[in-house]
Design an enzyme around this catalytic site. Structure first.
Site, mmCIF file in Angstrom:
data_model
loop_
_atom_site.group_PDB
_atom_site.id
_atom_site.type_symbol
_atom_site.label_atom_id
_atom_site.label_comp_id
_atom_site.label_asym_id
_atom_site.label_seq_id
_atom_site.Cartn_x
_atom_site.Cartn_y
_atom_site.Cartn_z
ATOM 1 N N PHE A 144 -7.858 85.277 -51.993
ATOM 2 C CA PHE A 144 -6.413 85.019 -52.097
ATOM 3 C C PHE A 144 -6.199 84.017 -53.250
ATOM 4 O O PHE A 144 -5.606 82.955 -53.069
ATOM 5 C CB PHE A 144 -5.839 84.455 -50.788
ATOM 6 C CG PHE A 144 -6.203 85.254 -49.557
ATOM 7 C CD1 PHE A 144 -5.481 86.387 -49.209
ATOM 8 C CD2 PHE A 144 -7.265 84.879 -48.741
ATOM 9 C CE1 PHE A 144 -5.803 87.123 -48.072
ATOM 10 C CE2 PHE A 144 -7.604 85.604 -47.610
ATOM 11 C CZ PHE A 144 -6.866 86.724 -47.267
ATOM 12 N N ASP A 150 -7.467 88.903 -55.351
ATOM 13 C CA ASP A 150 -6.073 88.856 -54.909
ATOM 14 C C ASP A 150 -5.503 90.274 -54.957
ATOM 15 O O ASP A 150 -5.978 91.122 -55.722
ATOM 16 C CB ASP A 150 -5.233 87.933 -55.806
ATOM 17 C CG ASP A 150 -3.982 87.424 -55.105
ATOM 18 O OD1 ASP A 150 -3.995 86.283 -54.597
ATOM 19 O OD2 ASP A 150 -2.986 88.189 -55.034
ATOM 20 N N SER A 151 -4.472 90.502 -54.138
ATOM 21 C CA SER A 151 -3.855 91.835 -54.130
ATOM 22 C C SER A 151 -2.792 91.969 -55.221
ATOM 23 O O SER A 151 -2.279 93.054 -55.444
ATOM 24 C CB SER A 151 -3.239 92.113 -52.751
ATOM 25 O OG SER A 151 -2.359 91.062 -52.421
ATOM 26 N N ASP A 168 -7.737 81.134 -48.709
ATOM 27 C CA ASP A 168 -6.401 80.514 -48.715
ATOM 28 C C ASP A 168 -5.343 81.611 -48.563
ATOM 29 O O ASP A 168 -4.604 81.907 -49.492
ATOM 30 C CB ASP A 168 -6.195 79.741 -50.033
ATOM 31 C CG ASP A 168 -4.878 78.983 -50.042
ATOM 32 O OD1 ASP A 168 -4.320 78.739 -48.951
ATOM 33 O OD2 ASP A 168 -4.399 78.645 -51.141
ATOM 34 N N CYS A 213 -1.720 78.087 -43.708
ATOM 35 C CA CYS A 213 -0.424 77.464 -44.005
ATOM 36 C C CYS A 213 0.629 77.939 -42.998
ATOM 37 O O CYS A 213 1.823 77.858 -43.242
ATOM 38 C CB CYS A 213 0.011 77.774 -45.439
ATOM 39 S SG CYS A 213 0.185 79.533 -45.760
HETATM 40 N N1 SAH Z 1 -5.021 79.615 -53.504
HETATM 41 C C1 SAH Z 1 -3.857 79.915 -54.289
HETATM 42 C C2 SAH Z 1 -2.663 80.303 -53.434
HETATM 43 C C3 SAH Z 1 -2.888 81.490 -52.516
HETATM 44 S S1 SAH Z 1 -1.420 82.187 -51.927
HETATM 45 C C4 SAH Z 1 -3.545 78.724 -55.216
HETATM 46 O O1 SAH Z 1 -4.133 77.644 -55.057
HETATM 47 O O2 SAH Z 1 -2.722 78.867 -56.105
HETATM 48 C C5 SAH Z 1 -1.912 83.644 -51.146
HETATM 49 C C6 SAH Z 1 -2.279 84.788 -52.068
HETATM 50 O O3 SAH Z 1 -2.770 85.847 -51.253
HETATM 51 C C7 SAH Z 1 -1.134 85.398 -52.878
HETATM 52 O O4 SAH Z 1 -1.480 85.347 -54.243
HETATM 53 C C8 SAH Z 1 -1.070 86.885 -52.425
HETATM 54 O O5 SAH Z 1 -0.844 87.763 -53.522
HETATM 55 C C9 SAH Z 1 -2.435 87.092 -51.850
HETATM 56 N N2 SAH Z 1 -2.590 88.098 -50.781
HETATM 57 C C10 SAH Z 1 -1.811 88.305 -49.705
HETATM 58 N N3 SAH Z 1 -2.362 89.219 -48.883
HETATM 59 C C11 SAH Z 1 -3.535 89.590 -49.461
HETATM 60 C C12 SAH Z 1 -4.580 90.480 -49.094
HETATM 61 N N4 SAH Z 1 -4.539 91.146 -47.942
HETATM 62 N N5 SAH Z 1 -5.630 90.610 -49.918
HETATM 63 C C13 SAH Z 1 -5.683 89.921 -51.075
HETATM 64 N N6 SAH Z 1 -4.747 89.055 -51.467
HETATM 65 C C14 SAH Z 1 -3.683 88.886 -50.675
#
Ligand code: SAH
Length: 405
Positions: A237, A259-260, A309, A349
């Site tokens: 993520f 990330d997705s 995260d 979160c």
């Molecule tokens: N760690 C990052 C913030 C993460 S926010 C920082 O410090 O900036 C959560 C992220 O998860 C988002 O970018 C979203 O696009 C991604 N996301 C949500 N569901 C997901 C999934 N199932 N697989 C991969 N990424 C995902």
């Protein structure tokens, strides 16, 4: 407008919690009918005996019917907001947030006594998010006061969070005050990067998540950087690469960033270049973390440091059970993928999952993975996201650093 609490329902106000639910109010029919026009108006909240309890904003469409501006019998006007904003800015000054970054949260809603308002500072630009009827009513006043602050060039509005729907408000985005010579790229909108612990990040204030960046993770990104040297890192993520950039800048052997969101990964690549980091040490992978962790397990891959995260799985406690399963799933897989002596940095979160429950979930993930692990650090949101003692809901981000024994 004066609203009276039902007998016994004044207790939370006496404890200075700022929310009043619709079910706690005695609302006469005529007020109820006229209230549809009263969106955001200031109301007096009275105890069943008629004593003044608080002055609040009225949200006719929301279950949270009133949110307290003040527990004092004082006017709620421009001077009131000037005082609150000044206090919020002074707090950040005392905390010396600017020595770590020029991007930080200036106003954190209820915890700064300003329910519905989030204001983030990105250099000389502010991004404002209004999420309640009350903040919508006072938005213009607050924006004017913020523009009086030294060094502020413009305010960009990102009032597009889903919660606005509960308040009967439509999404609004765009330049709210000042001038912003934004240059337009494919999906992003920004004209200079912010600096966080000497690292640079391009921010997309118009389309990015939240107001553009996960400011709440600043200190934790720094900490992960310190732990990354010579490690093979898996950043799940990863968004625009916050943890990945800090890891690489601190000598990580390799980083796999997942990330997705393709847009987020594009910014990650820009951020690598901005910091002159060796792009060949990072692999950006677009995909679903739940599936990819399984794939990595099946391929018998392993890592020295894994960051989880994820987005908010449980906005409220009503979603806690389903969210617990999701947290357990990814933490279990991560424990399996970790080498012995490896580090798991795992976050939640979710407002609906408190720190104690989160720790239980991670413990049960380790148990089911057949792994012994030790907590070496508890993490939380950054100091620019303070928590009012009377509003525990403000403490939403929790994290654990665990070592696999
Ligand atoms: N760690 C990052 C913030 C993460 S926010 C920082 O410090 O900036 C959560 C992220 O998860 C988002 O970018 C979203 O696009 C991604 N996301 C949500 N569901 C997901 C999934 N199932 N697989 C991969 N990424 C995902």
């Amino acid at each position: 407008m004066k609203l009276t609490l039902k007998p016994g329902r004044e207790k939370s106000l006496l404890r200075r919690h700022p929310w009043v639910f619709a079910s706690a109010l005695q609302i006469p029919d005529d007020i109820l009918r006229s209230a549809q026009d009263a969106s955001g108006l200031t109301v007096d909240l009275l105890a069943p005996g008629g004593q003044f309890l608080a002055r609040a904003s009225y949200s006719p469409h929301s279950q949270i019917r009133a949110r307290v501006w003040t527990f004092e019998d004082e006017p709620v006007d421009a001077e009131f907001f000037r005082k609150k904003i000044k206090a919020a800015i002074e707090l950040r000054g005392k905390l010396k947030v600017e020595s770590d970054s020029d991007a930080y949260r200036l106003i954190h809603s209820e915890s700064d006594g300003l329910p519905g308002f989030v204001v983030d500072r990105y250099g000389d630009v502010l991004v404002l998010q209004s999420s309640t009827a009350g903040s919508e009513f006072w938005k213009g006043t607050v924006a004017d006061i913020l523009m009086e602050e030294k060094g502020i060039r413009a305010i960009y509005e990102r009032s597009d969070a889903d919660v606005r729907e509960l308040e009967g408000l439509k999404p609004i985005t765009g330049i709210l005050r000042g001038e912003l010579a934004l240059f337009q790229r494919e999906a992003s909108l920004w004209d200079f990067p912010i600096t966080e612990h000497d690292l640079k990040f391009n921010i997309d204030i118009a389309h990015g998540h939240k107001t553009g960046f996960y400011l709440d993770q600043r200190a934790n990104r720094h900490r992960v950087g310190e732990l990354s040297k010579d490690r093979d890192v898996l950043n799940c993520f990863c968004y625009t690469g916050g943890f990945s950039i800090h890891a690489l800048a601190n000598g990580a052997k390799s980083v796999l960033s997942v990330d997705s969101s393709a847009e987020a990964l594009k910014l990650l690549e820009e951020n690598l270049a901005l910091n002159n980091l060796p792009a060949e040490k990072n692999t950006s992978l677009e995909g679903d973390v739940f599936q990819l962790l399984r794939k990595f397990r099946d391929e018998a891959r392993s890592f020295d440091l894994i960051i989880l995260d994820p987005p908010k799985f449980a906005p409220t406690s009503a979603h806690a059970e389903k969210a617990s399963r999701a947290y357990k799933d990814i933490n279990l897989l991560a424990f399996k993928l970790l080498r012995v002596g490896g580090i798991l940095v795992s976050f939640s979160c979710s407002g609906g999952v408190d720190a104690a429950l989160f720790q239980k979930i991670v413990a049960s993930a380790a148990l089911d993975a057949g792994v012994e692990a030790t907590i070496i650090e508890h993490l939380s949101q950054g100091v620019d996201h303070p928590v009012s003692l009377h509003f525990p809901e403000g403490a939403y981000l929790k994290g654990l650093i665990c070592v696999k024994n």
